[in-house]
Design a protein around this motif. Structure first.
Motif, PDB file in Angstrom:
ATOM      1  N   ILE A  64      -1.577  -0.829  -9.573  1.00  0.00           N
ATOM      2  CA  ILE A  64      -0.231  -1.111 -10.369  1.00  0.00           C
ATOM      3  C   ILE A  64      -0.163  -0.315 -11.721  1.00  0.00           C
ATOM      4  O   ILE A  64       0.853  -0.499 -12.392  1.00  0.00           O
ATOM      5  CB  ILE A  64       0.249  -2.453 -10.304  1.00  0.00           C
ATOM      6  N   GLN A  65      -1.096   0.278 -12.183  1.00  0.00           N
ATOM      7  CA  GLN A  65      -1.291   0.633 -13.353  1.00  0.00           C
ATOM      8  C   GLN A  65      -0.342   1.664 -13.808  1.00  0.00           C
ATOM      9  O   GLN A  65       0.331   1.769 -15.050  1.00  0.00           O
ATOM     10  CB  GLN A  65      -2.662   1.099 -13.938  1.00  0.00           C
ATOM     11  N   LEU A  66       0.196   2.379 -12.889  1.00  0.00           N
ATOM     12  CA  LEU A  66       1.039   3.558 -13.145  1.00  0.00           C
ATOM     13  C   LEU A  66       2.473   2.897 -13.549  1.00  0.00           C
ATOM     14  O   LEU A  66       3.234   3.387 -14.094  1.00  0.00           O
ATOM     15  CB  LEU A  66       1.216   4.381 -11.846  1.00  0.00           C
ATOM     16  N   ARG A  67       2.804   1.798 -12.457  1.00  0.00           N
ATOM     17  CA  ARG A  67       4.029   1.216 -12.661  1.00  0.00           C
ATOM     18  C   ARG A  67       4.067   0.482 -13.957  1.00  0.00           C
ATOM     19  O   ARG A  67       5.101   0.581 -14.446  1.00  0.00           O
ATOM     20  CB  ARG A  67       4.198   0.436 -11.503  1.00  0.00           C
ATOM     21  N   SER A  79       0.705  10.036  -5.328  1.00  0.00           N
ATOM     22  CA  SER A  79       1.052  11.221  -4.657  1.00  0.00           C
ATOM     23  C   SER A  79       2.051  11.851  -5.681  1.00  0.00           C
ATOM     24  O   SER A  79       2.149  13.120  -5.855  1.00  0.00           O
ATOM     25  CB  SER A  79       1.865  11.128  -3.325  1.00  0.00           C
ATOM     26  N   GLU A  80       2.883  11.105  -6.232  1.00  0.00           N
ATOM     27  CA  GLU A  80       3.937  11.634  -7.139  1.00  0.00           C
ATOM     28  C   GLU A  80       3.414  11.954  -8.477  1.00  0.00           C
ATOM     29  O   GLU A  80       3.831  13.102  -9.237  1.00  0.00           O
ATOM     30  CB  GLU A  80       5.158  10.620  -7.532  1.00  0.00           C
ATOM     31  N   LEU A  81       2.208  11.437  -8.816  1.00  0.00           N
ATOM     32  CA  LEU A  81       1.611  11.505 -10.189  1.00  0.00           C
ATOM     33  C   LEU A  81       0.839  12.872  -9.926  1.00  0.00           C
ATOM     34  O   LEU A  81       0.545  13.480 -11.052  1.00  0.00           O
ATOM     35  CB  LEU A  81       0.715  10.111 -10.517  1.00  0.00           C
ATOM     36  N   ILE A  82       0.364  12.984  -8.845  1.00  0.00           N
ATOM     37  CA  ILE A  82      -1.101  14.173  -8.823  1.00  0.00           C
ATOM     38  C   ILE A  82      -0.386  15.718  -9.414  1.00  0.00           C
ATOM     39  O   ILE A  82      -1.006  16.314 -10.070  1.00  0.00           O
ATOM     40  CB  ILE A  82      -1.331  14.177  -7.494  1.00  0.00           C
ATOM     41  N   PRO A  83       0.881  16.008  -9.072  1.00  0.00           N
ATOM     42  CA  PRO A  83       1.233  17.346  -9.432  1.00  0.00           C
ATOM     43  C   PRO A  83       1.449  17.375 -11.116  1.00  0.00           C
ATOM     44  O   PRO A  83       1.482  18.428 -11.525  1.00  0.00           O
ATOM     45  CB  PRO A  83       2.721  17.430  -8.990  1.00  0.00           C
ATOM     46  N   ARG A  84       1.639  16.136 -11.752  1.00  0.00           N
ATOM     47  CA  ARG A  84       1.677  16.219 -13.205  1.00  0.00           C
ATOM     48  C   ARG A  84       0.357  16.123 -13.900  1.00  0.00           C
ATOM     49  O   ARG A  84       0.477  16.055 -15.086  1.00  0.00           O
ATOM     50  CB  ARG A  84       2.573  15.059 -13.731  1.00  0.00           C
ATOM     51  N   ASP A  92      -9.036  13.158 -13.147  1.00  0.00           N
ATOM     52  CA  ASP A  92      -7.710  12.234 -12.966  1.00  0.00           C
ATOM     53  C   ASP A  92      -7.117  12.410 -11.498  1.00  0.00           C
ATOM     54  O   ASP A  92      -6.757  11.471 -10.832  1.00  0.00           O
ATOM     55  CB  ASP A  92      -6.657  12.307 -13.838  1.00  0.00           C
ATOM     56  N   VAL A  93      -7.150  13.592 -11.212  1.00  0.00           N
ATOM     57  CA  VAL A  93      -6.656  14.152  -9.776  1.00  0.00           C
ATOM     58  C   VAL A  93      -7.650  13.426  -8.691  1.00  0.00           C
ATOM     59  O   VAL A  93      -7.201  12.678  -7.781  1.00  0.00           O
ATOM     60  CB  VAL A  93      -6.842  15.640  -9.744  1.00  0.00           C
ATOM     61  N   GLU A  94      -8.989  13.555  -8.877  1.00  0.00           N
ATOM     62  CA  GLU A  94      -9.805  12.969  -8.095  1.00  0.00           C
ATOM     63  C   GLU A  94      -9.739  11.399  -7.869  1.00  0.00           C
ATOM     64  O   GLU A  94      -9.745  10.963  -6.886  1.00  0.00           O
ATOM     65  CB  GLU A  94     -11.188  13.355  -8.508  1.00  0.00           C
ATOM     66  N   ASP A  95      -9.374  10.948  -9.100  1.00  0.00           N
ATOM     67  CA  ASP A  95      -9.280   9.282  -8.839  1.00  0.00           C
ATOM     68  C   ASP A  95      -8.012   9.040  -8.218  1.00  0.00           C
ATOM     69  O   ASP A  95      -8.158   8.062  -7.731  1.00  0.00           O
ATOM     70  CB  ASP A  95      -9.403   9.014 -10.528  1.00  0.00           C
ATOM     71  N   SER A  96      -7.120   9.690  -8.620  1.00  0.00           N
ATOM     72  CA  SER A  96      -5.645   9.337  -8.042  1.00  0.00           C
ATOM     73  C   SER A  96      -5.996   9.561  -6.309  1.00  0.00           C
ATOM     74  O   SER A  96      -5.483   8.821  -5.603  1.00  0.00           O
ATOM     75  CB  SER A  96      -4.707  10.319  -8.345  1.00  0.00           C
ATOM     76  N   LEU A  97      -6.661  10.751  -5.839  1.00  0.00           N
ATOM     77  CA  LEU A  97      -6.667  10.790  -4.588  1.00  0.00           C
ATOM     78  C   LEU A  97      -7.805   9.859  -4.068  1.00  0.00           C
ATOM     79  O   LEU A  97      -7.665   9.455  -2.761  1.00  0.00           O
ATOM     80  CB  LEU A  97      -7.487  12.147  -4.369  1.00  0.00           C
ATOM     81  N   ILE A  98      -8.753   9.165  -4.630  1.00  0.00           N
ATOM     82  CA  ILE A  98      -9.452   8.073  -4.222  1.00  0.00           C
ATOM     83  C   ILE A  98      -8.664   6.937  -3.882  1.00  0.00           C
ATOM     84  O   ILE A  98      -9.040   6.221  -2.919  1.00  0.00           O
ATOM     85  CB  ILE A  98     -10.604   7.889  -5.201  1.00  0.00           C
ATOM     86  N   TYR A  99      -7.703   6.525  -4.968  1.00  0.00           N
ATOM     87  CA  TYR A  99      -6.985   5.282  -4.664  1.00  0.00           C
ATOM     88  C   TYR A  99      -5.887   5.713  -3.637  1.00  0.00           C
ATOM     89  O   TYR A  99      -5.757   4.595  -2.923  1.00  0.00           O
ATOM     90  CB  TYR A  99      -6.096   5.277  -5.944  1.00  0.00           C
ATOM     91  N   ILE A 100      -5.406   6.966  -3.221  1.00  0.00           N
ATOM     92  CA  ILE A 100      -4.554   7.144  -2.290  1.00  0.00           C
ATOM     93  C   ILE A 100      -5.332   6.803  -0.955  1.00  0.00           C
ATOM     94  O   ILE A 100      -4.984   6.313  -0.014  1.00  0.00           O
ATOM     95  CB  ILE A 100      -3.878   8.586  -2.232  1.00  0.00           C
ATOM     96  N   PRO A 150       0.996  -1.044  -0.173  1.00  0.00           N
ATOM     97  CA  PRO A 150      -0.043  -0.050  -0.102  1.00  0.00           C
ATOM     98  C   PRO A 150       0.834   1.290   0.132  1.00  0.00           C
ATOM     99  O   PRO A 150       0.372   2.130  -0.522  1.00  0.00           O
ATOM    100  CB  PRO A 150      -0.731  -0.132   1.392  1.00  0.00           C
ATOM    101  N   LEU A 151       1.787   1.199   0.648  1.00  0.00           N
ATOM    102  CA  LEU A 151       2.853   2.511   0.576  1.00  0.00           C
ATOM    103  C   LEU A 151       3.380   2.868  -0.902  1.00  0.00           C
ATOM    104  O   LEU A 151       3.614   3.978  -1.188  1.00  0.00           O
ATOM    105  CB  LEU A 151       3.859   2.295   1.675  1.00  0.00           C
ATOM    106  N   THR A 152       3.914   1.683  -1.366  1.00  0.00           N
ATOM    107  CA  THR A 152       4.052   1.993  -2.868  1.00  0.00           C
ATOM    108  C   THR A 152       3.005   2.577  -3.641  1.00  0.00           C
ATOM    109  O   THR A 152       3.445   3.424  -4.509  1.00  0.00           O
ATOM    110  CB  THR A 152       4.546   0.563  -3.376  1.00  0.00           C
ATOM    111  N   ALA A 153       1.902   2.185  -3.536  1.00  0.00           N
ATOM    112  CA  ALA A 153       0.866   2.710  -4.382  1.00  0.00           C
ATOM    113  C   ALA A 153       0.513   4.156  -3.901  1.00  0.00           C
ATOM    114  O   ALA A 153       0.422   4.993  -4.812  1.00  0.00           O
ATOM    115  CB  ALA A 153      -0.612   1.711  -3.996  1.00  0.00           C
ATOM    116  N   ILE A 154       0.532   4.506  -2.450  1.00  0.00           N
ATOM    117  CA  ILE A 154       0.245   5.979  -2.177  1.00  0.00           C
ATOM    118  C   ILE A 154       1.372   6.793  -2.746  1.00  0.00           C
ATOM    119  O   ILE A 154       1.083   7.718  -3.036  1.00  0.00           O
ATOM    120  CB  ILE A 154       0.196   5.899  -0.597  1.00  0.00           C
TER     121      ILE A 154
END
Length: 475
Positions: free
Chosen positions: A342-345, A278-283, A289-297, A270-274
């Protein structure tokens, strides 16, 4: 004055007694004193460490109370703080103000326990006295309480020395018995078998030195038909008991190490996903997409919190393994959640994810099953050097089989049987990560077994690897 003539046996006996008795007495006194000193020192070390924790606790507690000044807050909250500390430590505590007046005592009685340790503590020094209360020995340890370099008062720990005193008393009796037996046996042997004493004692000394170095397989073989032979047998039994005890300590240490390794691996996913999201959101520029990322976090954060709570509960009840909480869950949804994590990785390393999945309800632990799927996908991304991963489901007999297949470099046949062993892993020179601890698949195997399922791995070197996660439909 008449000259006393003694036979050589009498001289040997008196010489031995003259040496033995003072030596035993000296050892007896030194041992008891050292044991008593060690009990006191151990207690003081423990209480000193605890006093630092108490200082931090009270300081943080007072800082939260912004309505009152520190001294008033300390006086008002003293009884509550003292009750908490006494319940936590499970022994008597007292809190005094800076004038030496007692604010709270976790045990109410009429005994006057005011001593110089309170005065020294209020003056800013840690102090203690050893005192007998109701026939029992206690360490009265006092430590000043500060807030922003101002002394508010002190806390006193009234620490019982019951266990230490019992050890000292038992040692007192045991050493007394051993001393008496030693003198008696030496007196008998000096008269009857003085010439035969040196040999067995020398042998005993040699074996004792080896055992002191950890060579517990050494045995004393003496066939003298007397107390020395009996002593040798008892010594051997004691040595065997020590050996077994040390082995049990090693096993327990290994269990604790395995548990710590398991915890580390459990927290990593879970730490890896968070961190990734978190590194993706600023980009990200798209608000959705930001909201979806926050939901996953948020999801992974809650999963991490649940895992920490479970670990704390396991620690309280003294267990070193994980339990599964099986409920009805849609396996397809669990897979989708894992793929989202894991989709980002996968995208980072240009790995295509191909899905062939369908809805099916199974009696499983959702979080633990997600952990298993994430672990397998994580291994495929890190170690296989693949370009695509196929995730497909199929029904066969009374089972649902989830296959995760990569087109990577595969695994050597001689490594396949070892993948589910703790601290075993296959490390590739060109793999994305070389830091696997070899615990992931071992944990996955355990999780699936507890869910009445299984996990199997098949591979062809330089071509593909297939991991089959097997779920049984029956409860």
């Amino acid at each position: 004055m008449k000259k006393v003539n003694l036979k050589i046996k009498d001289k040997i006996m008196l010489m031995n007694m003259g040496i033995l008795i003072p030596v035993i007495t000296f050892i007896y006194i030194i041992t008891i004193n050292n044991l008593y000193s060690n009990v006191i020192k151990s207690s003081i070390d423990f209480l000193t460490k605890e006093s630092y924790n108490t200082q931090l606790y009270i300081e943080n507690y007072i800082e939260k109370d912004q309505d009152l000044d520190a001294e008033t807050s300390f006086i008002n909250k003293g009884p509550l703080i003292n009750t908490y500390l006494a319940n936590k430590l499970n022994f008597r505590t007292q809190i005094y103000d800076k004038t030496g007046n007692i604010l709270s005592d976790s045990v109410m009685n009429n005994l006057n326990l005011y001593n110089e340790d309170i005065t020294d503590s209020i003056n800013g020094n840690k102090a203690y006295v050893v005192k007998k209360i109701d026939g029992n020995m206690y360490v009265l340890f006092s430590s000043p309480i500060y807030f922003k370099n101002v002394t508010l008062g002190c806390i006193r720990y009234i620490y019982p020395l019951h266990s230490g005193q019992e050890i000292i008393n038992n040692m007192f009796v045991i050493m007394g018995i051993i001393a008496c037996l030693s003198v008696f046996i030496s007196w008998i042997l000096s008269r009857l078998f003085s010439e035969k004493i040196a040999g067995p004692i020398k042998e005993l000394k040699i074996v004792s030195e080896k055992i002191a170095k950890g060579e517990y397989d050494n045995k004393i073989e003496i066939e003298s038909g007397d107390e020395i032979e009996d002593f040798a047998k008892t010594f051997n039994l004691t040595t065997e008991s020590i050996k077994n005890y040390i082995e049990s300590l090693k096993e327990e240490k290994q269990k604790q190490k395995n548990f710590l390794d398991n915890v580390t691996h459990e927290l990593k996913t879970p730490l890896t996903a968070i961190i990734g999201y978190s590194e993706l959101i600023p980009r990200l520029e798209n608000k959705k997409d930001v909201e979806d990322s926050l939901i996953y976090i948020k999801k992974e954060g809650r999963r991490l919190l649940k895992l920490v709570e479970e670990l704390l509960e396991l620690s309280k009840i003294g267990k070193a393994e994980f339990n599964v909480d099986r409920n009805g869950n849609n396996l397809c949804e669990v897979i989708e959640e894992a793929l989202n994590v894991i989709q980002l990785r996968a995208k980072k390393y240009d790995i295509e994810i191909i899905k062939e999945i369908f809805d099916t309800n199974l009696f499983i632990d959702k979080d633990k099953t997600k952990q298993v799927i994430l672990n397998v996908l994580d291994n495929a991304i890190k170690y296989s050097e693949c370009t695509s991963i196929i995730v497909k489901m199929e029904e066969k007999d009374s089972c649902v089989i989830l296959s995760i297949i990569d087109d990577g470099i595969g695994i050597e046949k001689n490594h396949l049987d070892k993948l589910f062993e703790p601290i075993n892993g296959v490390k590739k020179v060109n793999s994305i990560s070389k830091n696997g601890n070899g615990l992931g698949l071992c944990i996955c195997k355990e999780i699936m077994k507890k869910q009445n399922g299984d996990i199997e791995i098949y591979s062809e070197e330089k071509k593909w690897t297939s991991v089959k996660i097997i779920f049984r439909k029956s409860y």
